[in-house]
Design a protein around this motif. Structure first.
Motif, PDB file in Angstrom:
ATOM      1  N   MET A 130       0.843  -1.198   0.000  1.00  0.00           N
ATOM      2  CA  MET A 130       0.000   0.000   0.000  1.00  0.00           C
ATOM      3  C   MET A 130       0.880   1.251   0.000  1.00  0.00           C
ATOM      4  O   MET A 130       0.654   2.194  -0.755  1.00  0.00           O
ATOM      5  CB  MET A 130      -0.915   0.024   1.234  1.00  0.00           C
ATOM      6  N   ARG A 131       1.922   1.210   0.876  1.00  0.00           N
ATOM      7  CA  ARG A 131       2.818   2.364   0.951  1.00  0.00           C
ATOM      8  C   ARG A 131       3.488   2.612  -0.395  1.00  0.00           C
ATOM      9  O   ARG A 131       3.600   3.746  -0.849  1.00  0.00           O
ATOM     10  CB  ARG A 131       3.881   2.100   2.028  1.00  0.00           C
ATOM     11  N   GLU A 132       3.881   1.523  -1.054  1.00  0.00           N
ATOM     12  CA  GLU A 132       4.569   1.697  -2.335  1.00  0.00           C
ATOM     13  C   GLU A 132       3.641   2.328  -3.388  1.00  0.00           C
ATOM     14  O   GLU A 132       4.040   3.246  -4.111  1.00  0.00           O
ATOM     15  CB  GLU A 132       5.123   0.364  -2.843  1.00  0.00           C
ATOM     16  N   ILE A 133       2.413   1.858  -3.456  1.00  0.00           N
ATOM     17  CA  ILE A 133       1.478   2.444  -4.435  1.00  0.00           C
ATOM     18  C   ILE A 133       1.241   3.922  -4.104  1.00  0.00           C
ATOM     19  O   ILE A 133       1.240   4.783  -4.986  1.00  0.00           O
ATOM     20  CB  ILE A 133       0.137   1.673  -4.454  1.00  0.00           C
ATOM     21  N   ILE A 134       1.074   4.215  -2.822  1.00  0.00           N
ATOM     22  CA  ILE A 134       0.813   5.608  -2.420  1.00  0.00           C
ATOM     23  C   ILE A 134       1.997   6.498  -2.819  1.00  0.00           C
ATOM     24  O   ILE A 134       1.808   7.599  -3.358  1.00  0.00           O
ATOM     25  CB  ILE A 134       0.537   5.685  -0.897  1.00  0.00           C
ATOM     26  N   GLU A 135       3.214   5.997  -2.576  1.00  0.00           N
ATOM     27  CA  GLU A 135       4.392   6.812  -2.928  1.00  0.00           C
ATOM     28  C   GLU A 135       4.480   7.038  -4.437  1.00  0.00           C
ATOM     29  O   GLU A 135       4.841   8.121  -4.899  1.00  0.00           O
ATOM     30  CB  GLU A 135       5.656   6.172  -2.345  1.00  0.00           C
ATOM     31  N   ARG A 136       4.139   6.021  -5.212  1.00  0.00           N
ATOM     32  CA  ARG A 136       4.116   6.201  -6.668  1.00  0.00           C
ATOM     33  C   ARG A 136       3.078   7.255  -7.071  1.00  0.00           C
ATOM     34  O   ARG A 136       3.307   8.051  -7.979  1.00  0.00           O
ATOM     35  CB  ARG A 136       3.712   4.889  -7.359  1.00  0.00           C
ATOM     36  N   LEU A 137       1.931   7.235  -6.405  1.00  0.00           N
ATOM     37  CA  LEU A 137       0.873   8.187  -6.761  1.00  0.00           C
ATOM     38  C   LEU A 137       1.279   9.617  -6.431  1.00  0.00           C
ATOM     39  O   LEU A 137       1.005  10.547  -7.201  1.00  0.00           O
ATOM     40  CB  LEU A 137      -0.437   7.811  -6.047  1.00  0.00           C
ATOM     41  N   VAL A 138       1.955   9.777  -5.275  1.00  0.00           N
ATOM     42  CA  VAL A 138       2.421  11.117  -4.908  1.00  0.00           C
ATOM     43  C   VAL A 138       3.483  11.578  -5.910  1.00  0.00           C
ATOM     44  O   VAL A 138       3.422  12.698  -6.435  1.00  0.00           O
ATOM     45  CB  VAL A 138       2.969  11.139  -3.458  1.00  0.00           C
ATOM     46  N   ALA A 139       4.434  10.670  -6.222  1.00  0.00           N
ATOM     47  CA  ALA A 139       5.511  11.033  -7.159  1.00  0.00           C
ATOM     48  C   ALA A 139       4.941  11.383  -8.528  1.00  0.00           C
ATOM     49  O   ALA A 139       5.443  12.276  -9.223  1.00  0.00           O
ATOM     50  CB  ALA A 139       6.504   9.878  -7.273  1.00  0.00           C
ATOM     51  N   GLY A 140       3.865  10.720  -8.925  1.00  0.00           N
ATOM     52  CA  GLY A 140       3.271  10.965 -10.242  1.00  0.00           C
ATOM     53  C   GLY A 140       2.360  12.188 -10.277  1.00  0.00           C
ATOM     54  O   GLY A 140       1.817  12.521 -11.335  1.00  0.00           O
ATOM     55  N   GLY A 141       2.149  12.829  -9.134  1.00  0.00           N
ATOM     56  CA  GLY A 141       1.293  14.015  -9.104  1.00  0.00           C
ATOM     57  C   GLY A 141      -0.198  13.702  -8.996  1.00  0.00           C
ATOM     58  O   GLY A 141      -1.042  14.574  -9.168  1.00  0.00           O
ATOM     59  N   PHE A 142      -0.541  12.446  -8.675  1.00  0.00           N
ATOM     60  CA  PHE A 142      -1.959  12.078  -8.550  1.00  0.00           C
ATOM     61  C   PHE A 142      -2.463  12.162  -7.112  1.00  0.00           C
ATOM     62  O   PHE A 142      -3.655  12.044  -6.857  1.00  0.00           O
ATOM     63  CB  PHE A 142      -2.174  10.641  -9.045  1.00  0.00           C
ATOM     64  N   ALA A 143      -1.507  12.311  -6.181  1.00  0.00           N
ATOM     65  CA  ALA A 143      -1.889  12.351  -4.768  1.00  0.00           C
ATOM     66  C   ALA A 143      -0.986  13.334  -4.056  1.00  0.00           C
ATOM     67  O   ALA A 143       0.086  13.688  -4.561  1.00  0.00           O
ATOM     68  CB  ALA A 143      -1.765  10.961  -4.154  1.00  0.00           C
ATOM     69  N   TYR A 144      -1.423  13.813  -2.881  1.00  0.00           N
ATOM     70  CA  TYR A 144      -0.635  14.796  -2.139  1.00  0.00           C
ATOM     71  C   TYR A 144      -0.784  14.550  -0.644  1.00  0.00           C
ATOM     72  O   TYR A 144      -1.748  13.908  -0.191  1.00  0.00           O
ATOM     73  CB  TYR A 144      -1.083  16.221  -2.490  1.00  0.00           C
ATOM     74  N   VAL A 145       0.218  15.062   0.099  1.00  0.00           N
ATOM     75  CA  VAL A 145       0.232  14.920   1.554  1.00  0.00           C
ATOM     76  C   VAL A 145      -0.324  16.193   2.176  1.00  0.00           C
ATOM     77  O   VAL A 145       0.038  17.294   1.765  1.00  0.00           O
ATOM     78  CB  VAL A 145       1.676  14.687   2.059  1.00  0.00           C
ATOM     79  N   ALA A 146      -1.230  16.055   3.133  1.00  0.00           N
ATOM     80  CA  ALA A 146      -1.764  17.220   3.837  1.00  0.00           C
ATOM     81  C   ALA A 146      -2.165  16.813   5.247  1.00  0.00           C
ATOM     82  O   ALA A 146      -2.967  15.895   5.419  1.00  0.00           O
ATOM     83  CB  ALA A 146      -2.976  17.793   3.097  1.00  0.00           C
ATOM     84  N   GLU A 147      -1.610  17.484   6.241  1.00  0.00           N
ATOM     85  CA  GLU A 147      -1.925  17.222   7.656  1.00  0.00           C
ATOM     86  C   GLU A 147      -1.861  15.722   7.982  1.00  0.00           C
ATOM     87  O   GLU A 147      -2.808  15.156   8.528  1.00  0.00           O
ATOM     88  CB  GLU A 147      -3.310  17.776   8.012  1.00  0.00           C
ATOM     89  N   ASP A 148      -0.763  15.099   7.633  1.00  0.00           N
ATOM     90  CA  ASP A 148      -0.534  13.675   7.912  1.00  0.00           C
ATOM     91  C   ASP A 148      -1.486  12.718   7.182  1.00  0.00           C
ATOM     92  O   ASP A 148      -1.548  11.531   7.489  1.00  0.00           O
ATOM     93  CB  ASP A 148      -0.569  13.371   9.424  1.00  0.00           C
ATOM     94  N   HIS A 149      -2.265  13.242   6.242  1.00  0.00           N
ATOM     95  CA  HIS A 149      -3.091  12.402   5.380  1.00  0.00           C
ATOM     96  C   HIS A 149      -2.435  12.346   3.999  1.00  0.00           C
ATOM     97  O   HIS A 149      -1.685  13.243   3.630  1.00  0.00           O
ATOM     98  CB  HIS A 149      -4.489  12.995   5.157  1.00  0.00           C
ATOM     99  N   VAL A 150      -2.728  11.300   3.238  1.00  0.00           N
ATOM    100  CA  VAL A 150      -2.449  11.345   1.806  1.00  0.00           C
ATOM    101  C   VAL A 150      -3.787  11.258   1.084  1.00  0.00           C
ATOM    102  O   VAL A 150      -4.610  10.387   1.384  1.00  0.00           O
ATOM    103  CB  VAL A 150      -1.524  10.194   1.326  1.00  0.00           C
ATOM    104  N   LEU A 151      -3.998  12.195   0.166  1.00  0.00           N
ATOM    105  CA  LEU A 151      -5.263  12.268  -0.563  1.00  0.00           C
ATOM    106  C   LEU A 151      -5.030  12.016  -2.041  1.00  0.00           C
ATOM    107  O   LEU A 151      -4.052  12.508  -2.608  1.00  0.00           O
ATOM    108  CB  LEU A 151      -5.882  13.680  -0.420  1.00  0.00           C
ATOM    109  N   PHE A 152      -5.956  11.291  -2.648  1.00  0.00           N
ATOM    110  CA  PHE A 152      -5.909  11.081  -4.092  1.00  0.00           C
ATOM    111  C   PHE A 152      -6.777  12.140  -4.761  1.00  0.00           C
ATOM    112  O   PHE A 152      -7.877  12.438  -4.293  1.00  0.00           O
ATOM    113  CB  PHE A 152      -6.450   9.685  -4.445  1.00  0.00           C
ATOM    114  N   SER A 153      -6.286  12.691  -5.878  1.00  0.00           N
ATOM    115  CA  SER A 153      -7.027  13.741  -6.571  1.00  0.00           C
ATOM    116  C   SER A 153      -7.593  13.234  -7.902  1.00  0.00           C
ATOM    117  O   SER A 153      -6.866  13.132  -8.888  1.00  0.00           O
ATOM    118  CB  SER A 153      -6.108  14.940  -6.826  1.00  0.00           C
ATOM    119  N   PRO A 154      -8.881  12.921  -7.968  1.00  0.00           N
ATOM    120  CA  PRO A 154      -9.488  12.517  -9.250  1.00  0.00           C
ATOM    121  C   PRO A 154      -9.316  13.595 -10.316  1.00  0.00           C
ATOM    122  O   PRO A 154      -9.205  13.285 -11.503  1.00  0.00           O
ATOM    123  CB  PRO A 154     -10.965  12.322  -8.900  1.00  0.00           C
ATOM    124  N   GLN A 155      -9.264  14.854  -9.899  1.00  0.00           N
ATOM    125  CA  GLN A 155      -9.122  15.918 -10.895  1.00  0.00           C
ATOM    126  C   GLN A 155      -7.743  15.891 -11.534  1.00  0.00           C
ATOM    127  O   GLN A 155      -7.594  16.133 -12.736  1.00  0.00           O
ATOM    128  CB  GLN A 155      -9.423  17.268 -10.245  1.00  0.00           C
TER     129      GLN A 155
END
Ligand code: AMP
Ligand code: ZN
Length: 482
Positions: A130-155
């Motif tokens: 799960m951590r690996e997929i999340i890190e890939r999503l953040v690196a790809g610009g599809f997700a971001y870190v905010a207040e200790d959460h990671v959020l996925f952005s459909p937009q």
């Protein structure tokens, strides 16, 4: 034989072509293990078990991999653990809840004639993926870190110019409409109201794991990422079939597609998306939250209706009498019918397990047409008619019942009687629907109607005794007045 399956994404029945016929891969979302499963939860388990059996028949047992996960990290599990084991540290209490519930789930679905899947991964054993997929999503610009959460952005996903599918394609929704329709009281850490959680902080005492890069505090995964991670680990980035109940299409499966496709730059996660319809009670989805549910365990061995209980094969046949995409109205009448039919079949098929073990072609033909189990049952009726004076048909009936998982050689006494005999009085088929109607009347507080039914039963010589079961739910036992 050609297998055709209805695909939720393309909204049509299509010929099924496996990515690799030597390794046909299917993922089905499994239970969150915090409480007894209800008979509605059993529907996907039974439906996809039939598909698993069919795939094994078509491609060979060694060439089908069926993965059904166990969700063992969830708020509902934490709440149940704190309630049931207040003296224990939360982590130990959680382990007790998930172990007990997981065992119960297996006992229930084994009794319903379901084969075990090839792999049953647990979410807590796949946090690294799960951590690996999340890190890939953040690196790809599809997700971001905010207040200790990671959020996925459909937009962000829909703005990316690439092979990716469109967010909303599976559930046939438009992201613009979702944005317009979203609630305004959105969590402060979300940039857009359609963003969903991949990772969140754990509260003190809750289970927690090292977070993805960029977050110091320990945390825990959101629900959707669990399935993307387990499917990836056991089936790869792209596989054949993904299934579950129709309520999972949005947001759960839409979000799984988004996560997996964006992390691996894929056009597809699964080639075929399959969803079973609801099991309903008086027109409403059976669910924990509506309170209109009955657990598999209760149906199998309680005394909810007098001395009556149901064999797992009867429940399974009752389920398969309806095509998997149609809603089922779950009634006692249906169970009484299923039991009578199964008994008739077994009476004829019993003893014919020698000779030609091949499956009747018409049975496979019906199932290969988008799992037409109602059609398969029509084939069994025909075999049953022919079997009276044709031993080949009797053998076919025998092997077909075993293939469908609705019989394994047991005597009809075991399946049918369950120790009950009304002698010359009214039959169960007369009594049980009335008891069910009375219970429904009581639920809607129509006491005039419930009293009328009690009087009607009394006139038939049936005496009712209302009580409560071990969980405090009302139950009605009955007996024939002597
Ligand atoms: P849940 O525990 O609610 O996540 O459900 C587990 C599985 O059961 C999912 O695949 C759901 O879609 C399915 N499910 C839940 N309720 C029903 C129902 N009333 N009829 C059919 N499937 C259901
Ligand atoms: Zn899932």
């Amino acid at each position: 034989m050609e297998l055709r399956l209805y695909d939720t994404l393309s909204r049509e029945k299509r010929t099924f072509v496996p990515l690799d016929a030597d390794n046909v891969r299917m993922y089905v979302c499994g239970p969150t293990v915090y409480d007894f499963a209800h008979i509605g939860n059993a529907r996907p388990v039974i439906v996809f078990d039939v598909l698993f059996r069919l795939l094994r028949h078509l491609y060979g047992e060694a060439h089908v991999k069926y993965v059904r996960n166990i969700t063992d990290v969830d708020d509902k599990i934490n709440d149940r653990a704190a309630r049931d084991f207040p003296g224990l540290p939360l982590n130990e209490a959680i382990r007790k809840v998930t172990e007990q519930t997981g065992k119960q789930f297996h006992a229930d679905v084994d009794a319903l004639g379901c084969l075990r899947p090839t792999v049953e991964p647990r979410a807590t054993e796949h946090i690294g993926e799960m951590r690996e997929i999340i890190e890939r999503l953040v690196a790809g610009g599809f997700a971001y870190v905010a207040e200790d959460h990671v959020l996925f952005s459909p937009q962000a996903m829909n703005a990316a110019n690439s092979v990716l599918p469109r967010y909303g394609a599976l559930s046939n929704r438009s992201l613009d409409e979702m944005i317009a329709g979203a609630r305004v009281d959105v969590a402060p850490y979300k940039k857009d109201n359609t963003d969903f959680v991949l990772w969140k902080p754990s509260k003190p005492g809750e289970p927690s794991w090292p977070s993805p890069a960029g977050i110091a505090a320990q945390g825990r995964p959101g629900w959707h990422i669990e399935c993307s991670a387990m499917a990836w680990k056991h089936l790869g980035e792209h596989f054949d079939i993904h299934g579950g109940g129709i309520d999972l299409v949005f947001p759960h499966h839409e979000n799984e597609v988004a996560q997996t496709c964006c992390a691996f730059h894929r056009e597809r996660m699964a080639n075929t998306w399959m969803h079973n319809g609801f099991l309903q009670v008086e027109g409403e989805k059976m669910s924990k939250s509506l309170g209109n549910f009955i657990t598999i365990h209760e149906l199998l061995d309680t005394t909810r209706f007098g001395n009556n209980k149901w064999h797992g094969y009867v429940l399974r046949l009752a389920m398969l009498m309806t095509h998997y995409r149609q809603p089922i109205d779950w009634t006692v009448n249906r169970l009484v019918d299923a039991r009578r039919i199964l008994k008739d079949w077994i009476d004829v098929a019993m003893g014919y397990d020698d000779g030609d073990p091949s499956l009747p072609y018409q049975l496979i033909e019906a199932l290969a047409d988008d799992l037409n189990s109602a059609g398969a049952i029509a084939v069994l009726h025909t075999l049953h008619r022919e079997a009276r004076d044709n031993p080949i048909a009797a053998r076919h009936l025998n092997v077909a019942l075993r293939f469908l998982g609705i019989w394994n050689g047991e005597s009809t006494d075991e399946i049918y009687s369950y120790g009950f005999d009304v002698g010359g009085g009214p039959s169960e088929a007369d009594i049980l629907p009335l008891i069910e109607a009375r219970a429904a009347a009581r639920v809607r507080k129509d006491f005039k109607e419930s009293d009328r039914i009690r009087d009607e039963l009394f006139a038939m010589g049936v005496v009712l005794k209302d009580g409560k079961d071990s969980e405090g739910k009302p139950i009605t036992a009955w007996e024939i007045a002597r």
